[in-house]
Design a protein around this motif. Structure first.
Motif, PDB file in Angstrom:
ATOM      1  N   SER A 213       0.842  -1.190   0.000  1.00  0.00           N
ATOM      2  CA  SER A 213       0.000   0.000   0.000  1.00  0.00           C
ATOM      3  C   SER A 213       0.881   1.245   0.000  1.00  0.00           C
ATOM      4  CB  SER A 213      -0.931   0.007   1.215  1.00  0.00           C
ATOM      5  OG  SER A 213      -1.796  -1.112   1.174  1.00  0.00           O
ATOM      6  N   VAL A 214       0.260   2.401  -0.256  1.00  0.00           N
ATOM      7  CA  VAL A 214       0.996   3.670  -0.309  1.00  0.00           C
ATOM      8  C   VAL A 214       0.746   4.492   0.948  1.00  0.00           C
ATOM      9  CG1 VAL A 214       1.274   5.838  -1.581  1.00  0.00           C
ATOM     10  CG2 VAL A 214       0.946   3.696  -2.830  1.00  0.00           C
ATOM     11  N   VAL A 215      -0.520   4.681   1.279  1.00  0.00           N
ATOM     12  CA  VAL A 215      -0.910   5.445   2.470  1.00  0.00           C
ATOM     13  C   VAL A 215      -1.835   4.580   3.313  1.00  0.00           C
ATOM     14  CG1 VAL A 215      -2.289   7.405   3.298  1.00  0.00           C
ATOM     15  CG2 VAL A 215      -0.614   7.740   1.471  1.00  0.00           C
ATOM     16  N   SER A 216      -1.581   4.545   4.601  1.00  0.00           N
ATOM     17  CA  SER A 216      -2.447   3.849   5.556  1.00  0.00           C
ATOM     18  C   SER A 216      -2.900   4.832   6.608  1.00  0.00           C
ATOM     19  CB  SER A 216      -1.708   2.678   6.201  1.00  0.00           C
ATOM     20  OG  SER A 216      -1.310   1.729   5.239  1.00  0.00           O
ATOM     21  N   GLY A 217      -3.938   4.460   7.335  1.00  0.00           N
ATOM     22  CA  GLY A 217      -4.404   5.367   8.369  1.00  0.00           C
ATOM     23  C   GLY A 217      -5.528   4.782   9.182  1.00  0.00           C
ATOM     24  N   THR A 218      -5.990   5.582  10.116  1.00  0.00           N
ATOM     25  CA  THR A 218      -7.045   5.190  11.042  1.00  0.00           C
ATOM     26  C   THR A 218      -7.874   6.415  11.396  1.00  0.00           C
ATOM     27  OG1 THR A 218      -5.638   3.458  12.004  1.00  0.00           O
ATOM     28  CG2 THR A 218      -7.530   4.139  13.290  1.00  0.00           C
ATOM     29  N   THR A 219      -9.182   6.199  11.526  1.00  0.00           N
ATOM     30  CA  THR A 219     -10.026   7.225  12.128  1.00  0.00           C
ATOM     31  C   THR A 219     -10.608   6.644  13.405  1.00  0.00           C
ATOM     32  OG1 THR A 219     -11.778   8.845  11.740  1.00  0.00           O
ATOM     33  CG2 THR A 219     -12.125   6.650  10.813  1.00  0.00           C
TER      34      THR A 219
ATOM     35  N   LEU B 156      -5.786   9.951  11.230  1.00  0.00           N
ATOM     36  CA  LEU B 156      -4.331   9.977  11.118  1.00  0.00           C
ATOM     37  C   LEU B 156      -3.930   9.214   9.867  1.00  0.00           C
ATOM     38  CD1 LEU B 156      -3.184   9.156  14.777  1.00  0.00           C
ATOM     39  CD2 LEU B 156      -3.548  11.397  13.752  1.00  0.00           C
ATOM     40  N   LEU B 157      -2.979   9.758   9.120  1.00  0.00           N
ATOM     41  CA  LEU B 157      -2.465   9.127   7.907  1.00  0.00           C
ATOM     42  C   LEU B 157      -0.947   9.098   7.966  1.00  0.00           C
ATOM     43  CD1 LEU B 157      -4.550  11.081   5.205  1.00  0.00           C
ATOM     44  CD2 LEU B 157      -5.130   8.892   6.246  1.00  0.00           C
TER      45      LEU B 157
ATOM     46  N   SER C 287      -9.673   1.380  10.321  1.00  0.00           N
ATOM     47  CA  SER C 287      -8.390   1.523   9.635  1.00  0.00           C
ATOM     48  C   SER C 287      -8.548   1.244   8.150  1.00  0.00           C
ATOM     49  CB  SER C 287      -7.356   0.577  10.242  1.00  0.00           C
ATOM     50  OG  SER C 287      -7.110   0.909  11.593  1.00  0.00           O
ATOM     51  N   PHE C 288      -7.547   1.656   7.352  1.00  0.00           N
ATOM     52  CA  PHE C 288      -7.703   1.568   5.896  1.00  0.00           C
ATOM     53  C   PHE C 288      -6.343   1.671   5.220  1.00  0.00           C
ATOM     54  CE2 PHE C 288      -8.644   5.682   7.728  1.00  0.00           C
ATOM     55  CZ  PHE C 288      -7.689   6.498   7.142  1.00  0.00           C
TER      56      PHE C 288
END
Length: 205
Positions: free
Chosen positions: A121-127, A176-177, A199-200
């Motif tokens: 993946s390129v960008v990961s994150g969570t809300t 957050l990314l 998360s994603f």
């Protein structure tokens, strides 16, 4: 006078999810628990793998189809990720980063996520959907750690950019990314309450 510069910076994006849309935190939390209660495959996976709490990571791939609020969530995340990609000065050749996967995490007292990265993946994150007072922060690791060899430890109180680990305490409604190669973890949740997040991963090409 010597000249000292910071090179090869690691960026962390933090913003209110609702900067790019109106997502009800209460509705999102209710939806997360409703899905967790119905997802027998996810519950079985967590039990078989000794995963405390619940994650939909290994069981569900269609959250935006199941609940409209997740479709709204993805629309907002698309804009946040585009803003982060612009800050990172990615040359995307006219294309956008696209959502690859999206999953729910519910961590009860004693639950944790071990240190990991998100390959491919390129960008990961969570809300963050629910964060009881004192719930675990997000722990980020300096990506150079494996190459520091004989380096001494840093002094207590070292500047943030010089530390080996950074702890970020999010609030409900934060997103957050980070770039997907950045190693991160969620230390054990030590409070009597469930820490809920979504998360994603975003990819390109």
């Amino acid at each position: 006078m010597p000249q000292i510069e910071s090179l090869f910076v690691t960026r962390l994006y933090r913003a209110a999810l609702n900067e790019f849309g109106e997502i009800s935190p209460d509705e999102l939390e209710t939806s997360c628990f409703s899905i967790a209660g119905d997802d027998e495959a996810g519950q079985d996976w967590c039990e078989e793998n000794g995963y405390p709490g619940y994650t939909s990571y290994a069981s569900l791939t269609d959250l935006p189809w199941r609940f409209p609020i997740f479709a709204d969530l993805v629309a907002a995340l698309d804009k946040h990720v585009a803003a982060f990609a612009e800050d990172l000065e990615f040359d995307l050749d006219g294309r956008a980063l696209k959502l690859e996967d999206l999953w729910i995490n519910i961590l009860p007292e004693g639950g944790m996520h071990a240190s990991h990265i998100h390959p491919h993946s390129v960008v990961s994150g969570t809300t963050y959907v629910a964060m009881p007072e004192g719930a675990s922060a997000l722990k980020l690791e300096d990506p150079r750690s494996a190459r520091m060899m004989a380096a001494p430890t840093r002094r207590t109180g070292a500047r943030q950019e010089m530390r080996r680990f950074i702890y970020v305490t999010p609030k409900v409604g934060d997103v957050l990314l980070w770039e997907s190669w950045l190693r991160h973890e969620v230390p054990m949740n030590m409070v009597d309450g469930e820490r809920v997040s979504v998360s994603f991963n975003y990819g390109w090409g």
